[in-house]
Design an enzyme around this catalytic site. Structure first.
Site, PDB file in Angstrom:
ATOM      1  CE  LYS A  79      -3.681   1.762   2.964  1.00 17.63           C
ATOM      2  NZ  LYS A  79      -4.555   1.389   4.070  1.00 17.63           N
TER       3      LYS A  79
ATOM      4  CD  GLU B 275       9.532  -5.739   6.868  1.00 17.26           C
ATOM      5  OE1 GLU B 275       9.243  -4.685   6.261  1.00 17.26           O
ATOM      6  OE2 GLU B 275       9.335  -5.880   8.083  1.00 17.26           O
TER       7      GLU B 275
ATOM      8  N   GLY C 273      -4.741  -2.793   5.340  1.00 18.24           N
ATOM      9  CA  GLY C 273      -3.981  -3.891   4.750  1.00 18.24           C
ATOM     10  C   GLY C 273      -4.558  -5.255   5.085  1.00 18.24           C
ATOM     11  NE  ARG C 274      -5.949  -4.844  11.373  1.00 15.13           N
ATOM     12  CZ  ARG C 274      -5.371  -3.675  11.499  1.00 15.13           C
ATOM     13  NH1 ARG C 274      -4.260  -3.422  10.852  1.00 15.13           N
ATOM     14  NH2 ARG C 274      -5.881  -2.742  12.279  1.00 15.13           N
TER      15      ARG C 274
ATOM     16  CD  GLU D  81      -1.269  -5.213  11.722  1.00 16.61           C
ATOM     17  OE1 GLU D  81      -0.102  -5.605  11.730  1.00 16.61           O
ATOM     18  OE2 GLU D  81      -1.862  -4.902  10.670  1.00 16.61           O
TER      19      GLU D  81
ATOM     20  CG  HIS E 145      -2.942 -37.246  15.979  1.00 13.32           C
ATOM     21  ND1 HIS E 145      -3.096 -38.487  16.563  1.00 13.32           N
ATOM     22  CD2 HIS E 145      -3.955 -37.113  15.084  1.00 13.32           C
ATOM     23  CE1 HIS E 145      -4.142 -39.088  16.013  1.00 13.32           C
ATOM     24  NE2 HIS E 145      -4.680 -38.270  15.123  1.00 13.32           N
TER      25      HIS E 145
ATOM     26  CE  LYS F  25       6.048  -1.516  10.062  1.00 12.25           C
ATOM     27  NZ  LYS F  25       5.030  -0.873   9.272  1.00 12.25           N
TER      28      LYS F  25
HETATM   29  O1  F6P Z   1       3.531  -3.642   9.768  1.00  8.22           O
HETATM   30  C1  F6P Z   1       2.171  -3.729   9.670  1.00  8.22           C
HETATM   31  C2  F6P Z   1       1.639  -3.299   8.359  1.00  8.22           C
HETATM   32  O2  F6P Z   1       1.447  -1.926   8.332  1.00  8.22           O
HETATM   33  C3  F6P Z   1       0.342  -4.038   8.091  1.00  8.22           C
HETATM   34  O3  F6P Z   1      -0.759  -3.481   8.668  1.00  8.22           O
HETATM   35  C4  F6P Z   1       0.303  -4.077   6.602  1.00  8.22           C
HETATM   36  O4  F6P Z   1      -0.579  -5.047   6.200  1.00  8.22           O
HETATM   37  C5  F6P Z   1       1.756  -4.385   6.300  1.00  8.22           C
HETATM   38  O5  F6P Z   1       2.466  -3.655   7.263  1.00  8.22           O
HETATM   39  C6  F6P Z   1       2.227  -4.082   4.902  1.00  8.22           C
HETATM   40  O6  F6P Z   1       2.151  -2.740   4.556  1.00  8.22           O
HETATM   41  P1  F6P Z   1       2.295  -2.270   3.047  1.00  8.22           P
HETATM   42  O7  F6P Z   1       1.165  -2.854   2.287  1.00  8.22           O
HETATM   43  O8  F6P Z   1       2.231  -0.769   3.090  1.00  8.22           O
HETATM   44  O9  F6P Z   1       3.614  -2.747   2.529  1.00  8.22           O
END
Ligand code: F6P
Length: 522
Positions: free
Chosen positions: A209, A215, A269-270, A355, A386, A513
């Protein structure tokens, strides 16, 4: 309009629930069933092929009535209306929360800042559809003129977990494309995925987003370098597309403007798999199936918006969860899909639930003096029987469980399915009714273990009285998957409203972060 701001513990219903708990803590499921032959009917809801049986909970009618009284006292109805109408209920970030608009296929406009968001959603979906069709049909060619065989979703958190879970869950409906997910900044993850790929026939979707997530951008850069070992910068746009609200950064990366799919700030995002974030889902199972996933979610949206609270599946699930979390002081809930396709559901729900509702400050800006977000965990049945179910059956903690089942399996395999479902029902029965001292005694006697009785007896007793919900569908389809996810989304919303917290920001992930970035500089 913002959500109302009512501390649930100051309500009359909460006080009544506290009093009621004094009697409820001694509830015995065996007695409750013995004394009410209609209990299963009384505590079941069916809606559009989804059957919730919540009779094996530590409740009676008064419990449900009081929990509904609580929902009414905090004006849940008003909150639901605001949620669906685009009010800025994510008040701290001044944003609407409109993942529900993404699947709303009615004619009604939904306004954010006086502008209807529906046309942008329709345009976004059309773009997903035509792109999916081109790639699946083989019309979209890579830099050597070959069609695409593999798709890689590069994202993390909500830009990974939802699509990954859904692609896995809908494997049965998949076409010839193979879909992969790269999320962890651990270089071993991306290396392992790249090992399997051919640059000529792979399409990469960078899903972010913000397009600034460390990452994701690190993985995207590594993958582009790998790609450039075989191709040139002029080929990047044929193999990399983006889903982002930050078009500028995506273009800087080398992505053609035409191949940037939209994301909006009113979708968290979630909760974004219903948007172009779900592009990998649409590529994997085709747009028609993706649309069915959305339609399933929309059916539950309609149910949640219109059904009375005592007939409302997400509301009832949320209220039960509050009952255990805030009165029984349960800390965790276990999600147990009896379906191997849903192996990634617990991880997906962990982000969605934790979250969202892992918050300690209320809508008044004050620290809460009651428990909020539950801890979610789980795994697929029967494997978990199990593994960890020992603790759920005989451990010292009360762990409410959601059993998710399907009447039919997708591959037929009736013998397997009968065994699977026998276990599904047996687990809930064992948890609820256990095995008494007398029953164990008799069993040992009949098994000629008389001399061991005094030693074995205490270990073989199951106290029972452990709560569970049965969430049952006909079979796993795109539509029923949509229904299932949407049910949990609205459960999350309802709990956030009742706990008087903000469910749609996630400041708690920021500090780590920030510190990681500082450490990296050193
Ligand atoms: O670190 C949490 C977060 O902000 C989530 O809520 C989100 O889904 C994820 O990082 C990824 O964010 P982006 O889509 O901006 O890379």
């Amino acid at each position: 309009m913002p959500l109302k701001n009512i501390n649930p513990t100051t309500t009359t219903a909460w006080k009544k629930l506290n009093d009621h708990f004094n009697e409820a803590k001694d509830f015995d499921l065996k007695d409750l069933f013995r004394n009410n032959k209609k209990r299963k009917n009384n505590f079941s809801i069916e809606y559009s092929g989804l059957a919730l049986d919540y009779s094996k909970n530590l409740i009676n009618q008064k419990t449900i009535d009081l929990l509904i009284e609580l929902a009414n006292e905090v004006d849940l109805k008003d909150a639901i209306n605001k949620y669906f109408s685009g009010d800025k209920i994510n008040a701290i970030e001044d944003r609407a929360v409109l993942h529900t608009a993404l699947r709303n296929n009615s004619e009604e406009p939904i306004l954010v800042d006086d502008k209807d968001v529906k046309p942008q959603i329709q345009t976004g979906l059309r773009k997903v559809k035509s792109f999916s069709n081109k790639v699946i049909s083989g019309k979209w060619k890579g830099f050597t003129g070959k069609s695409i065989t593999d798709v890689v979703n590069i994202g993390v958190g909500g830009s990974d977990l939802g699509p990954d879970m859904a692609v896995e869950a809908l494997q049965f409906y998949k076409n010839k494309l193979n879909t992969h997910f790269v999320s962890n900044v651990d270089g071993d993850h991306v290396s392992e995925v790249l090992k399997k790929l051919n640059a000529e026939t792979t399409l990469f979707i960078i899903v972010s987003k913000t397009f600034t997530t460390q990452e994701t951008i690190t993985n995207a850069n590594t993958i582009r370098d790998w790609f450039l070992n075989s191709a040139t910068v002029f080929d990047v746009s044929k193999h990399f597309v983006a889903v982002s609200s930050n078009a500028e950064e995506a273009i800087n990366f080398g992505i053609d403007k035409k191949n940037i799919f939209p994301m909006w700030n009113w979708v968290g995002g979630r909760f974004s798999l219903w948007s172009s974030v779900g592009l990998s889902i649409s590529l994997s199972v085709g747009f028609d199936n993706f649309r069915k996933l959305l339609d399933g979610a929309y059916e539950i949206d309609t149910h949640f918006k219109t059904a009375d609270f005592d007939e409302n599946i997400p509301v009832v699930l949320a209220l039960l969860s509050i009952w255990y979390n805030n009165f029984y002081e349960s800390e965790t809930e276990v999600v147990l899909p009896y379906n191997q396709y849903l192996s990634k559901l617990p991880a997906y729900l962990q982000q969605a639930v934790m979250e969202s509702n892992g918050k300690g400050v209320d809508r008044n800006g004050e620290e809460v003096n009651y428990q909020t977000g539950t801890i979610i965990w789980g795994s697929t049945g029967v494997n978990m029987q199990h593994a960890f179910m020992q603790l759920v059956h005989q451990g010292t903690k009360l762990i409410p469980s959601d059993f998710i089942g399907y009447k039919e399996s997708l591959h037929g395999m009736v013998v397997h399915h009968e065994k699977l479902m026998a276990n599904y029902y047996a687990q809930m029965e064992a948890l609820a009714f256990g095995k008494t001292k007398e029953e164990v005694h008799l069993e040992l006697k009949l098994n000629n273990k008389k001399e061991d009785i005094s030693t074995l007896l205490p270990y073989k007793i199951f106290k029972g009285n452990r709560p569970s919900n049965s969430i049952l569908f006909e079979k796993l389809t795109p539509k029923t998957l949509g229904m299932l996810i949407s049910t949990y989304e609205h459960k999350i919303f309802t709990q956030g409203v009742l706990w008087n917290i903000y469910s749609y920001d996630q400041f708690g992930v920021e500090l780590g972060k920030e510190l990681a970035n500082k450490l990296l500089k050193h």
